[in-house]
Design a protein around this motif. Structure first.
Motif, mmCIF file in Angstrom:
data_model
loop_
_atom_site.group_PDB
_atom_site.id
_atom_site.type_symbol
_atom_site.label_atom_id
_atom_site.label_comp_id
_atom_site.label_asym_id
_atom_site.label_seq_id
_atom_site.Cartn_x
_atom_site.Cartn_y
_atom_site.Cartn_z
ATOM 1 N N LEU A 255 42.797 18.681 45.657
ATOM 2 C CA LEU A 255 42.907 17.087 44.553
ATOM 3 C C LEU A 255 43.918 16.754 44.411
ATOM 4 N N SER A 256 45.383 17.325 44.820
ATOM 5 C CA SER A 256 46.439 17.060 44.682
ATOM 6 C C SER A 256 46.590 15.379 45.552
ATOM 7 N N ASN A 257 46.360 15.710 46.505
ATOM 8 C CA ASN A 257 46.363 14.566 47.750
ATOM 9 C C ASN A 257 45.384 13.036 47.146
ATOM 10 N N ARG A 258 44.400 13.425 46.054
ATOM 11 C CA ARG A 258 42.905 13.060 46.101
ATOM 12 C C ARG A 258 44.055 12.247 44.649
ATOM 13 N N GLY A 259 45.245 12.766 44.183
ATOM 14 C CA GLY A 259 45.332 12.424 42.702
ATOM 15 C C GLY A 259 45.049 12.729 41.871
ATOM 16 N N LEU A 260 43.880 13.915 41.916
ATOM 17 C CA LEU A 260 43.247 13.774 40.703
ATOM 18 C C LEU A 260 44.206 15.566 40.057
ATOM 19 N N ASP A 261 43.797 15.325 38.563
ATOM 20 C CA ASP A 261 43.999 16.992 37.896
ATOM 21 C C ASP A 261 43.716 18.154 37.474
ATOM 22 N N GLY A 262 41.733 17.315 38.364
ATOM 23 C CA GLY A 262 41.291 18.613 37.851
ATOM 24 C C GLY A 262 39.443 18.454 38.185
ATOM 25 N N PHE A 263 39.399 19.222 38.435
ATOM 26 C CA PHE A 263 37.643 19.210 39.864
ATOM 27 C C PHE A 263 36.764 20.030 38.567
ATOM 28 N N VAL A 264 35.725 19.449 38.788
ATOM 29 C CA VAL A 264 34.134 20.650 37.573
ATOM 30 C C VAL A 264 33.432 20.667 39.242
ATOM 31 N N VAL A 265 33.426 21.854 39.160
ATOM 32 C CA VAL A 265 32.617 22.469 40.270
ATOM 33 C C VAL A 265 31.311 23.239 39.294
ATOM 34 N N PRO A 266 29.924 22.162 39.475
ATOM 35 C CA PRO A 266 28.955 22.883 38.850
ATOM 36 C C PRO A 266 27.945 24.218 39.745
ATOM 37 N N ILE A 267 26.776 24.560 39.652
ATOM 38 C CA ILE A 267 25.788 24.957 40.618
ATOM 39 C C ILE A 267 24.499 23.883 40.587
#
Length: 609
Positions: free
Chosen positions: A17-29
């Motif tokens: 995520l850091s490499n992509r410049g994102l501060d977070g990510f949402v993971v659903p089922i």
């Protein structure tokens, strides 16, 4: 070296995520079809966190020093399970609907945060809510082009290559052509050019095909564009198409590569296209919008006709239930004999039940992973036994088993709660709770209601006796069930309220199949659930001033009379109990022999107040 701990996996995801410049990510089922149960390739949440339930979401913030740095969201069914499976050192536990993912992001994401999401795993409504919540703090919801978990999941399974197979009309009852013509008529009436159908069970129903791409649900990974002229485009991997399938589909169904689906959406510029916002992912809406199509939000036109079983499907369910009921009855006799020995475990009991089903003939799969809960594990509503949690059934304890089978003529789902003998009698509390759940089950089974009644209007019938004791249960009372399809099928359900719960405001229509499963769960002690499947049917009432309906009970397996407190049972309750067990004996008895038949006769004897 593969990452073998969930801590290492979480760390690897944060680096990505850091490499992509994102501060977070949402993971659903979820998968690209918004399925409840997903293939192994889409089990991203389980791989990342260890959570094995069928509904849940994680939010991962890139900065591990943030407080909280990650959160797990589950509903009332999984509040105990999530604590057993997901490490509290890394995840805060959140309950929905009390706290939504969008609300949490608005409250806890860093100011100006860029939070990533996979547009092929989320619905349009969720995206709008999360975007609005983040915007309030200057944040941004960012659609990723590829899922960052896939970049760090080194041994991720590939999607199933299993072929799609023909579901014969002798089981389906209606041809695919007739079903496509029904949808064609609806599209023409609504002045629509086509409908995007993404739900895997809708595709299976519409084309009379089945598959083996998702455990416990006989579907094949694919998309369909259904056109107003009665033709359709099926987008499916080439290796899944057999000559038999091609002959079955005929010239009116064009078979195209799965990879051609997005380009086909882009070719719909200027067309009026129906898309279901509950079943189609955000990426489909975005692609159509960018292409210049006119999107009309409407429920998948296969959903309601799929739920209303035709006469062939209804009889198929009765046949499957009889076959299944004999297998479950044989298992319960086995359990009564062996459970008190102290040698039966949750896993060995589940295996024995599957063996009895396989001996019955024509079992294609289980309809879901068996919930085999001994003692306190029975209080975990959607418990899944594992080597780590496997308990021995103790003499003098409560055992709950929720299970089902997939047969070509029907899908079964049954729960029984029994007393494991050999040491003492059930406590007054256990008998009280069992009887109140039983009374609620009987109240649903005996319900008579006018046309137009929705599931939420019946829910109180099941809960009233528990409420009188100041207790309740945190799941719905009933869900729809498919015909050799999804064990959880919409649009109908019985639950507390219409607000925010899909299906509770759906009118119950003759031909629908729905579960009747009230329960009670005492954390750390025991769980009780009593479930049969019922068929909505018309009722003839002398002098009735409008159309009325009731339920035909389909599931035929004895309940455990040793857990009843007869002082709580009314004369009507006892009459229903005796009539039900007489029917069990009449239908299941001829399928059993010898000691199995003798056991059933004993368990179906009438009770008296």
């Amino acid at each position: 070296m593969l990452m073998n701990t969930h801590e290492a996996r979480l760390d690897a995801l944060r680096k990505e995520l850091s490499n992509r410049g994102l501060d977070g990510f949402v993971v659903p089922i979820s998968d690209e079809h918004m399925s409840e149960y997903v293939g192994a390739y889409a089990q991203r949440l389980a791989w990342l966190t260890g959570f094995g339930g069928s509904a849940g979401t994680a939010v991962i913030l890139t900065d591990p020093a943030h407080d909280p740095a990650a959160a797990m969201f589950v509903d009332g069914r999984y509040v105990l399970q999530v604590r057993d499976q997901v490490d509290a050192r890394f995840y805060a536990y959140e309950s929905v609907p009390q706290t939504s993912v969008a609300k949490w992001l608005g409250q806890h994401a860093p100011a100006g945060a860029r939070i990533g999401y996979d547009p092929w795993l989320h619905g349009k409504g969720w995206v709008a809510a999360a975007r609005k919540a983040l915007a309030a703090s200057g944040g941004e919801l960012v659609a990723v082009e590829s899922n960052p978990i896939d970049a760090v999941w080194e041994d991720r399974p590939v999607p199933s290559p299993a072929p799609a197979v023909v579901h014969e009309e002798t089981y389906a009852g209606v041809s695919s052509q007739a079903k496509r013509e029904e949808i064609s008529a609806w599209l023409t009436e609504q002045k629509l050019d086509a409908a995007v159908i993404t739900a895997l069970d809708s595709i299976a129903w519409l084309l009379n095909i089945r598959g083996a791409d998702v455990d416990r649900t006989p579907v094949s990974l694919s998309y369909v564009l259904a056109h107003a002229d009665g033709t359709a485009d099926l987008f499916i991997a080439e290796e899944k198409v057999t000559p038999d399938l091609a002959r079955h589909l005929g010239n009116a169904v064009r078979i195209r590569k799965r990879s051609a689906f997005v380009p086909a959406l882009r070719d719909l510029a200027g067309k009026r296209i129906a898309v279901d916002p509950e079943r189609a992912v955000e990426a489909i809406f975005a692609t159509l919008e960018q292409a210049g199509a006119e999107i009309v939000e409407a429920r998948d036109p296969a959903v309601l006709p799929k739920a209303i079983k035709n006469p062939v499907e209804q009889q198929g369910h009765r046949d499957a239930q009889a076959r299944d009921g004999a297998a479950v009855s044989r298992f319960l006799r086995w359990l009564e004999q062996n459970g008190p020995s102290g040698t039966v475990t949750e896993m060995s009991a589940a295996d024995a039940l599957q063996d009895f089903r396989q001996q019955s003939g024509d079992l294609r799969d289980l309809s879901f992973d068996t919930i085999s809960g001994a003692g306190p594990n029975g209080a975990i509503m959607h418990y899944r036994v594992s080597e780590e949690t496997n308990r021995t059934l103790e003499p003098g304890s409560v055992y709950l088993v929720d299970s089902g089978g997939q047969y070509p003529d029907g899908t079964t789902d049954i729960t029984r709660t029994v007393w494991v003998g050999g040491a003492g009698e059930p406590s007054a509390e256990v008998k009280d709770r069992f009887t109140r759940v039983m009374k609620g089950h009987i109240a649903i089974a005996r319900a008579v209601f006018p046309r137009g009644t929705a599931g939420h209007q019946l829910d109180v019938l099941a809960r009233q006796f528990l409420w009188q004791a100041g207790v309740d249960y945190a799941h719905g009372t009933g869900h729809g069930v498919g015909s050799f399809l999804a064990v959880h099928e919409g649009p109908q359900r019985i639950a507390k309220s219409a607000g925010g719960q899909a299906g509770t405001d759906q009118e119950l229509v003759p031909g629908m199949i729905i579960s009747n499963e009230p329960g009670y769960y005492k954390a750390g002690a025991f769980g009780i659930r009593l479930e049969n499947l019922v068929l909505v049917e018309s009722r003839q009432i002398d002098g009735a001033e409008e159309d009325y309906m009731g339920f035909e009970t389909l599931t035929l397996v004895p309940f455990d009379a040793s857990l009843l407190d007869l002082s709580l049972m009314t004369a009507d309750d006892i009459a229903w109990w005796n009539a039900y067990h007489a029917q069990v004996l009449a239908v299941i008895g001829p399928r059993l022999e010898g000691e199995d038949r003798a056991w059933l006769e004993a368990r179906c004897q009438p009770i008296a107040s």
